[in-house]
Scaffold this motif. Structure first.
Motif, mmCIF file in Angstrom:
data_model
loop_
_atom_site.group_PDB
_atom_site.id
_atom_site.type_symbol
_atom_site.label_atom_id
_atom_site.label_comp_id
_atom_site.label_asym_id
_atom_site.label_seq_id
_atom_site.Cartn_x
_atom_site.Cartn_y
_atom_site.Cartn_z
ATOM 1 N N PRO A 34 -1.979 -4.889 -20.658
ATOM 2 C CA PRO A 34 -1.004 -5.977 -20.756
ATOM 3 C C PRO A 34 0.058 -5.884 -19.656
ATOM 4 O O PRO A 34 0.554 -4.801 -19.349
ATOM 5 N N VAL A 35 0.380 -7.018 -19.072
ATOM 6 C CA VAL A 35 1.520 -7.139 -18.169
ATOM 7 C C VAL A 35 2.314 -8.355 -18.622
ATOM 8 O O VAL A 35 1.884 -9.092 -19.516
ATOM 9 N N LEU A 36 3.466 -8.560 -18.023
ATOM 10 C CA LEU A 36 4.307 -9.696 -18.399
ATOM 11 C C LEU A 36 4.758 -10.418 -17.148
ATOM 12 O O LEU A 36 5.240 -9.788 -16.200
ATOM 13 N N LEU A 37 4.591 -11.733 -17.133
ATOM 14 C CA LEU A 37 5.201 -12.565 -16.100
ATOM 15 C C LEU A 37 5.515 -13.917 -16.726
ATOM 16 O O LEU A 37 4.613 -14.590 -17.232
ATOM 17 N N PRO B 116 10.669 -16.983 -7.273
ATOM 18 C CA PRO B 116 10.777 -15.701 -7.976
ATOM 19 C C PRO B 116 10.745 -15.861 -9.494
ATOM 20 O O PRO B 116 11.389 -16.753 -10.056
ATOM 21 N N GLU B 117 9.984 -14.984 -10.137
ATOM 22 C CA GLU B 117 9.810 -15.027 -11.581
ATOM 23 C C GLU B 117 9.933 -13.617 -12.154
ATOM 24 O O GLU B 117 9.564 -12.636 -11.492
ATOM 25 N N PRO B 118 10.440 -13.476 -13.386
ATOM 26 C CA PRO B 118 10.573 -12.147 -13.991
ATOM 27 C C PRO B 118 9.226 -11.582 -14.410
ATOM 28 O O PRO B 118 8.360 -12.310 -14.894
ATOM 29 N N PHE B 119 9.049 -10.276 -14.222
ATOM 30 C CA PHE B 119 7.782 -9.633 -14.550
ATOM 31 C C PHE B 119 8.034 -8.217 -15.031
ATOM 32 O O PHE B 119 9.114 -7.652 -14.844
ATOM 33 N N ALA B 120 7.015 -7.615 -15.640
ATOM 34 C CA ALA B 120 7.080 -6.211 -16.035
ATOM 35 C C ALA B 120 5.666 -5.654 -16.131
ATOM 36 O O ALA B 120 4.753 -6.322 -16.634
ATOM 37 N N VAL B 121 5.486 -4.444 -15.633
ATOM 38 C CA VAL B 121 4.238 -3.690 -15.766
ATOM 39 C C VAL B 121 4.620 -2.339 -16.360
ATOM 40 O O VAL B 121 5.402 -1.591 -15.761
ATOM 41 N N SER B 122 4.091 -2.024 -17.524
ATOM 42 C CA SER B 122 4.481 -0.804 -18.224
ATOM 43 C C SER B 122 3.789 0.424 -17.643
ATOM 44 O O SER B 122 2.776 0.319 -16.937
ATOM 45 N N ALA B 123 4.329 1.590 -17.989
ATOM 46 C CA ALA B 123 3.692 2.843 -17.570
ATOM 47 C C ALA B 123 2.293 2.957 -18.165
ATOM 48 O O ALA B 123 1.370 3.446 -17.511
ATOM 49 N N HIS B 124 2.129 2.493 -19.395
ATOM 50 C CA HIS B 124 0.809 2.549 -20.038
ATOM 51 C C HIS B 124 -0.212 1.713 -19.267
ATOM 52 O O HIS B 124 -1.318 2.182 -18.970
ATOM 53 N N SER B 125 0.155 0.470 -18.936
ATOM 54 C CA SER B 125 -0.793 -0.392 -18.226
ATOM 55 C C SER B 125 -1.087 0.129 -16.831
ATOM 56 O O SER B 125 -2.231 0.055 -16.350
ATOM 57 N N ARG C 98 -1.153 3.223 -15.957
ATOM 58 C CA ARG C 98 -2.061 4.362 -16.140
ATOM 59 C C ARG C 98 -3.488 3.895 -16.451
ATOM 60 O O ARG C 98 -4.460 4.433 -15.904
ATOM 61 N N VAL C 99 -3.627 2.883 -17.299
ATOM 62 C CA VAL C 99 -4.960 2.358 -17.623
ATOM 63 C C VAL C 99 -5.658 1.863 -16.364
ATOM 64 O O VAL C 99 -6.844 2.151 -16.120
ATOM 65 N N VAL C 100 -4.946 1.104 -15.543
ATOM 66 C CA VAL C 100 -5.539 0.556 -14.320
ATOM 67 C C VAL C 100 -5.897 1.672 -13.345
ATOM 68 O O VAL C 100 -7.009 1.707 -12.786
ATOM 69 N N ASN C 101 -4.993 2.601 -13.127
ATOM 70 C CA ASN C 101 -5.248 3.674 -12.166
ATOM 71 C C ASN C 101 -6.417 4.551 -12.597
ATOM 72 O O ASN C 101 -7.265 4.928 -11.771
ATOM 73 N N ALA D 207 1.101 0.558 -1.468
ATOM 74 C CA ALA D 207 0.176 0.441 -0.349
ATOM 75 C C ALA D 207 -1.025 1.366 -0.499
ATOM 76 O O ALA D 207 -2.076 1.119 0.095
ATOM 77 N N ASP D 208 -0.874 2.424 -1.325
ATOM 78 C CA ASP D 208 -1.977 3.357 -1.549
ATOM 79 C C ASP D 208 -2.931 2.886 -2.637
ATOM 80 O O ASP D 208 -3.884 3.581 -2.981
ATOM 81 N N GLY D 209 -2.666 1.700 -3.210
ATOM 82 C CA GLY D 209 -3.539 1.174 -4.241
ATOM 83 C C GLY D 209 -3.236 1.667 -5.638
ATOM 84 O O GLY D 209 -3.930 1.297 -6.584
ATOM 85 N N LEU D 210 -2.222 2.493 -5.787
ATOM 86 C CA LEU D 210 -1.826 2.949 -7.120
ATOM 87 C C LEU D 210 -0.796 1.983 -7.710
ATOM 88 O O LEU D 210 0.092 1.497 -6.998
ATOM 89 N N VAL D 211 -0.947 1.726 -9.001
ATOM 90 C CA VAL D 211 -0.009 0.857 -9.708
ATOM 91 C C VAL D 211 1.084 1.719 -10.329
ATOM 92 O O VAL D 211 0.801 2.763 -10.928
ATOM 93 N N HIS D 212 2.317 1.285 -10.187
ATOM 94 C CA HIS D 212 3.464 2.018 -10.706
ATOM 95 C C HIS D 212 4.186 1.159 -11.744
ATOM 96 O O HIS D 212 4.191 -0.073 -11.636
ATOM 97 N N PRO D 213 4.805 1.763 -12.746
ATOM 98 C CA PRO D 213 5.619 0.970 -13.667
ATOM 99 C C PRO D 213 6.683 0.214 -12.886
ATOM 100 O O PRO D 213 7.305 0.760 -11.976
ATOM 101 N N ALA D 214 6.884 -1.033 -13.239
ATOM 102 C CA ALA D 214 7.835 -1.849 -12.485
ATOM 103 C C ALA D 214 8.299 -3.004 -13.356
ATOM 104 O O ALA D 214 7.563 -3.477 -14.234
#
Length: 338
Positions: free
Chosen positions: A204-207, A222-231, A233-236, A262-269
């Motif tokens: 799950p992500v939020l936008l 510009p729009e508000p968004f959120a990517v959790s640490a859990h999501s 980790r699942v993607v990575n 840039a390294d292709g890793l997703v970070h919580p944001a």
């Protein structure tokens, strides 16, 4: 024909939800394009579990649709509430009412106040985008007011009003989008259970998406968004294990790619994203995309070209028009696979 040059026949506009056409949500048509071979195949959405592989991840947007359209007292205008700003103001779009729905209204000016149904007043403070969006304030709390007096935003191709439930998805848990993240509309509880049983994971992500620009096809703002640490980790972990990352909707792509380094890793944001995905920028994480069909001038076409490639995109839209697939939020869907 290319996907940037077609004219959409009027009969391919979805005028009502599939439920009104005698179909369940998950029985809309699904056109599947494979980038590796530039081929397309015809399916129903119910075929989705068999088109994915164990270990694939579906990135879903949990934003729920607001009843974001409110009439101005007197009936001449409707105000579309778009995006809440950090200072508590809102972006709004005043639109003129027509026999079918609404059309752009170009006569607004800073300082204009409109009395809304239910007794509230909205005041335009300053323009945000030329001739369309305004930074505005309401003289009462916006969310409770919309819940009491708002209705889903509707454009002229949808011929009658439908309740808010028709504009919400099974994943929508956090109200905030002016318009439905419609790519996930065909999902049902039963479909989610089938996918989980088949070894498909969800991230799950939020936008919160704002009002579209159906006439001018403006770029996303510009729009508000959120990517959790859990999501993240699942993607990575899935990417490291060879799984594919399939975004459900362009909003999910925008959130996910904003959180990808840039390294292709997703970070919580979390925060605000102004990312626009283009072939020049590319995608760092997204392998595939499930989305509706977009008009030729739509701002999302650059993103589709990035993920599908121009040849497959051209083939997909030629086939979709030839085979009578339906456009817009109540229409059919397109799955782009690597």
């Amino acid at each position: 024909m290319t996907a940037l040059e077609f004219t959409l026949p009027a009969e391919l506009e979805a005028h009502e939800p599939p439920e009104a056409r005698g179909l369940s949500r998950d029985r809309v048509r699904l056109l599947v394009g494979h980038r590796s071979s530039d081929t397309v195949r015809h399916h129903r959405f119910t075929d989705l579990p068999g088109l994915l592989a164990p270990g694939d991840v579906l990135v879903v947007n949990t934003s729920a649709t607001l009843p974001a359209a409110v009439g101005v007292t007197g009936g001449e205008l409707t105000v579309h509430f778009s995006t809440e700003q950090p200072d508590g103001s809102w972006l709004v779009e005043p639109r003129r009412n027509t026999a079918k729905a609404t059309e752009p209204f170009g006569d607004a000016a800073a300082g204009d106040s409109y009395p809304l149904v239910g007794g509230a007043t909205v005041t335009l403070r300053e323009p945000y985008s030329a001739g369309r969006l305004w930074i505005a304030t309401l003289d009462t709390a916006v969310r409770p007011y919309l819940d009491a007096f708002g209705a889903p935003i509707r454009y002229s191709y949808v011929h009658r009003r439908w309740p808010l439930s028709y504009y919400r998805t099974v994943f929508g848990t956090t109200p905030g989008s002016a318009e439905m993240p419609s790519a996930s509309r065909p999902f049902t509880d039963r479909m989610v259970s089938r996918l989980v049983s088949a070894g498909i994971q969800f991230a799950p992500v939020l936008l919160h998406t704002g009002v579209a620009s159906p006439e001018a096809h403006e770029r996303p703002y510009p729009e508000p968004f959120a990517v959790s640490a859990h999501s993240a980790r699942v993607v990575n972990q899935a990417r490291a294990a060879g799984g594919r990352i399939i975004a459900i909707g362009t909003t999910a792509v925008r959130a996910l790619e904003t959180a990808a380094g840039a390294d292709g890793l997703v970070h919580p944001a979390n925060g605000w994203t102004d990312l626009i995905v283009t072939p020049g920028r590319g995608v760092r994480v997204t392998d595939g995309l499930l989305t509706g069909f977009h008009e030729a001038q739509a701002s999302h076409v650059d993103m589709l070209t990035t993920i599908a490639g121009p040849r497959l995109l051209d083939h997909t839209y030629t086939e979709a028009i030839s085979a009578g697939y339906l456009w817009h939020e109540f229409g059919d869907v397109n799955l782009i696979l690597p």
